[in-house]
Design an enzyme around this catalytic site. Sequence first.
Site, PDB file in Angstrom:
ATOM      1  N   ASP A  71      -2.349  46.234 -17.245  1.00  0.00           N
ATOM      2  CA  ASP A  71      -2.551  45.984 -15.826  1.00  0.00           C
ATOM      3  C   ASP A  71      -3.229  47.249 -15.270  1.00  0.00           C
ATOM      4  O   ASP A  71      -3.191  48.307 -15.909  1.00  0.00           O
ATOM      5  CB  ASP A  71      -1.171  45.761 -15.199  1.00  0.00           C
ATOM      6  CG  ASP A  71      -1.224  45.650 -13.712  1.00  0.00           C
ATOM      7  OD1 ASP A  71      -1.984  44.817 -13.211  1.00  0.00           O
ATOM      8  OD2 ASP A  71      -0.489  46.412 -13.041  1.00  0.00           O
TER       9      ASP A  71
ATOM     10  N   ASP B 240      -3.513  48.443 -11.405  1.00  0.00           N
ATOM     11  CA  ASP B 240      -2.803  49.104 -10.308  1.00  0.00           C
ATOM     12  C   ASP B 240      -1.324  49.290 -10.674  1.00  0.00           C
ATOM     13  O   ASP B 240      -0.626  48.311 -10.926  1.00  0.00           O
ATOM     14  CB  ASP B 240      -2.936  48.257  -9.040  1.00  0.00           C
ATOM     15  CG  ASP B 240      -2.131  48.804  -7.887  1.00  0.00           C
ATOM     16  OD1 ASP B 240      -1.828  50.010  -7.893  1.00  0.00           O
ATOM     17  OD2 ASP B 240      -1.791  48.024  -6.981  1.00  0.00           O
TER      18      ASP B 240
ATOM     19  N   GLY C 296       0.749  43.337  -7.852  1.00  0.00           N
ATOM     20  CA  GLY C 296       0.315  42.303  -8.797  1.00  0.00           C
ATOM     21  C   GLY C 296       0.023  40.955  -8.164  1.00  0.00           C
ATOM     22  O   GLY C 296      -0.371  40.016  -8.846  1.00  0.00           O
TER      23      GLY C 296
ATOM     24  N   ARG D 240      -4.966  38.838  -3.575  1.00  0.00           N
ATOM     25  CA  ARG D 240      -5.286  39.171  -2.182  1.00  0.00           C
ATOM     26  C   ARG D 240      -4.917  38.014  -1.242  1.00  0.00           C
ATOM     27  O   ARG D 240      -4.293  38.199  -0.205  1.00  0.00           O
ATOM     28  CB  ARG D 240      -6.781  39.484  -2.060  1.00  0.00           C
ATOM     29  CG  ARG D 240      -7.149  40.183  -0.762  1.00  0.00           C
ATOM     30  CD  ARG D 240      -8.645  40.416  -0.674  1.00  0.00           C
ATOM     31  NE  ARG D 240      -9.196  41.020  -1.880  1.00  0.00           N
ATOM     32  CZ  ARG D 240     -10.500  41.077  -2.168  1.00  0.00           C
ATOM     33  NH1 ARG D 240     -11.380  40.572  -1.328  1.00  0.00           N
ATOM     34  NH2 ARG D 240     -10.925  41.638  -3.289  1.00  0.00           N
TER      35      ARG D 240
ATOM     36  N   SER E  18      -6.862  42.282  -9.476  1.00  0.00           N
ATOM     37  CA  SER E  18      -7.790  42.789  -8.463  1.00  0.00           C
ATOM     38  C   SER E  18      -9.239  42.368  -8.715  1.00  0.00           C
ATOM     39  O   SER E  18      -9.744  42.473  -9.828  1.00  0.00           O
ATOM     40  CB  SER E  18      -7.723  44.314  -8.426  1.00  0.00           C
ATOM     41  OG  SER E  18      -8.711  44.800  -7.539  1.00  0.00           O
TER      42      SER E  18
ATOM     43  N   ASN F 130     -11.481  44.027  -7.428  1.00  0.00           N
ATOM     44  CA  ASN F 130     -12.159  45.335  -7.386  1.00  0.00           C
ATOM     45  C   ASN F 130     -11.913  46.147  -8.658  1.00  0.00           C
ATOM     46  O   ASN F 130     -12.205  47.347  -8.685  1.00  0.00           O
ATOM     47  CB  ASN F 130     -11.639  46.139  -6.186  1.00  0.00           C
ATOM     48  CG  ASN F 130     -11.951  45.455  -4.863  1.00  0.00           C
ATOM     49  OD1 ASN F 130     -13.105  45.171  -4.565  1.00  0.00           O
ATOM     50  ND2 ASN F 130     -10.926  45.144  -4.088  1.00  0.00           N
TER      51      ASN F 130
ATOM     52  N   ASP G 287       3.388  46.738 -14.221  1.00  0.00           N
ATOM     53  CA  ASP G 287       4.339  47.339 -13.270  1.00  0.00           C
ATOM     54  C   ASP G 287       4.918  46.312 -12.309  1.00  0.00           C
ATOM     55  O   ASP G 287       5.725  46.675 -11.450  1.00  0.00           O
ATOM     56  CB  ASP G 287       3.653  48.438 -12.442  1.00  0.00           C
ATOM     57  CG  ASP G 287       2.701  47.851 -11.420  1.00  0.00           C
ATOM     58  OD1 ASP G 287       1.930  46.941 -11.781  1.00  0.00           O
ATOM     59  OD2 ASP G 287       2.747  48.280 -10.253  1.00  0.00           O
TER      60      ASP G 287
HETATM   61  P1  B16 Z   1      -7.851  43.014  -4.666  1.00  0.00           P
HETATM   62  P2  B16 Z   1      -3.065  44.767 -10.440  1.00  0.00           P
HETATM   63  C1  B16 Z   1      -3.303  43.958  -7.895  1.00  0.00           C
HETATM   64  O1  B16 Z   1      -3.736  44.800  -8.956  1.00  0.00           O
HETATM   65  C2  B16 Z   1      -2.526  44.783  -6.883  1.00  0.00           C
HETATM   66  O2  B16 Z   1      -1.307  45.251  -7.472  1.00  0.00           O
HETATM   67  C3  B16 Z   1      -2.187  43.929  -5.684  1.00  0.00           C
HETATM   68  O3  B16 Z   1      -1.506  44.712  -4.712  1.00  0.00           O
HETATM   69  C4  B16 Z   1      -3.497  43.382  -5.081  1.00  0.00           C
HETATM   70  O4  B16 Z   1      -3.228  42.540  -3.972  1.00  0.00           O
HETATM   71  C5  B16 Z   1      -4.239  42.587  -6.165  1.00  0.00           C
HETATM   72  O5  B16 Z   1      -4.497  43.447  -7.288  1.00  0.00           O
HETATM   73  C6  B16 Z   1      -5.578  42.057  -5.657  1.00  0.00           C
HETATM   74  O6  B16 Z   1      -6.426  43.149  -5.399  1.00  0.00           O
HETATM   75  O7  B16 Z   1      -7.588  42.794  -3.221  1.00  0.00           O
HETATM   76  O8  B16 Z   1      -8.515  44.336  -4.974  1.00  0.00           O
HETATM   77  O9  B16 Z   1      -8.573  41.858  -5.304  1.00  0.00           O
HETATM   78  O10 B16 Z   1      -1.717  45.384 -10.299  1.00  0.00           O
HETATM   79  O11 B16 Z   1      -3.028  43.320 -10.908  1.00  0.00           O
HETATM   80  O12 B16 Z   1      -4.026  45.613 -11.249  1.00  0.00           O
HETATM   81 MG    MG Z   2       0.024  46.257 -11.115  1.00  0.00          MG
END
Ligand code: B16
Ligand code: MG
Length: 222
Positions: free
Chosen positions: A9, A11, A46, A49, A114, A116, A168
Site C-alpha cells: 500500500d 499511504d 485506505g 476519495r 489513490s 495520485n 496500514d
Molecule cells: P486520492 P492508500 C488512500 O491511499 C488513502 O489512504 C486515503 O486516505 C485516500 O482517500 C485514498 O488513497 C484516495 O486517494 O484522493 O489521492 O485518490 O492508503 O490506498 O495508498
Molecule cells: Mg494506506
Amino acid sequence: MTIRAFIFDLDGVITDTAEYHYRAWKRLADAKNIPFTREDNDALRGVSRRESLERLLNGREISEPAALECLAQKNAYYLAYINRLRPQDRLPGVTAFLHAARRAEVKTAIASASKNARLVLNRLELTTHFDVIGDGNSVAKPKPAPDLFIWVADALQVSTAESVVFEDAEAGIDAAKNAGCLTVGIGGAKVNHADIHLKHGLKNVEPHSILRRLEALRSTRG
Ligand code: B16
Ligand code: MG
C-alpha cells in the site's frame, strides 16, 4: 508455496500523506460548516476519495455536480501539499527494505487506493523501484473488495497466494485476505488481524525474516 511478491500500500506504508489528506478534507469541511476531526480522518485510511466524501457528508444530501465539485476541490488542496513531497519523506526503513527485497529476488508492486499514487511515487523518486503500480484508476471496486490485489498479482504474473500485502488500513488487510494474499499490518491496532503485525513499520525489518515467519505460519496451517 514459495512467496514471490511483496505488494505495498502507499499511504501509511511507503510515505505518510494522511496529514495532507486531513488538511485538504478539513478545508473543504470548514468551508461547508461540517465538523471533521483528525479521528474522522484516520477512519478514512485506505478509503477511496468518493467514499471518503460520502462519510464526511454523513447523510447530508448534495447534487451530483456539487459532489464532483467537492471532490475536485479537495484534490486541488491535496495536490498543493503533495507537490512539496521529497525523497526524505519516505517512511523509515522503506528504502533499505525495497533494496533488500530486490536482492532476495522478490517482485515488488504498489496497490494504492489513490488516484495520485504515481505522482506521489515520482515525488519520492521511487517509481522505478516497483515492477507494477496499481492505483485508484486500475480497478472499479475499491478496497475491501479484493479486485486491486488480484489485478496487481496478475500484472506481476504471480498468484495472490504467492503474494504478501503490506497495509496500514483495516479495509486494506480485509481486501488482501479476500484476495487470498498473506498480510503484514503496518502501524495501529486496526490491522492486528493481519498474519504479521509490525507496529513500528518497516524500520529494521528484513525481508528474509518476513519470508521465514510467513512460510512457517503457512506450513502450520497446512
Ligand atoms: P486520492 P492508500 C488512500 O491511499 C488513502 O489512504 C486515503 O486516505 C485516500 O482517500 C485514498 O488513497 C484516495 O486517494 O484522493 O489521492 O485518490 O492508503 O490506498 O495508498
Ligand atoms: Mg494506506
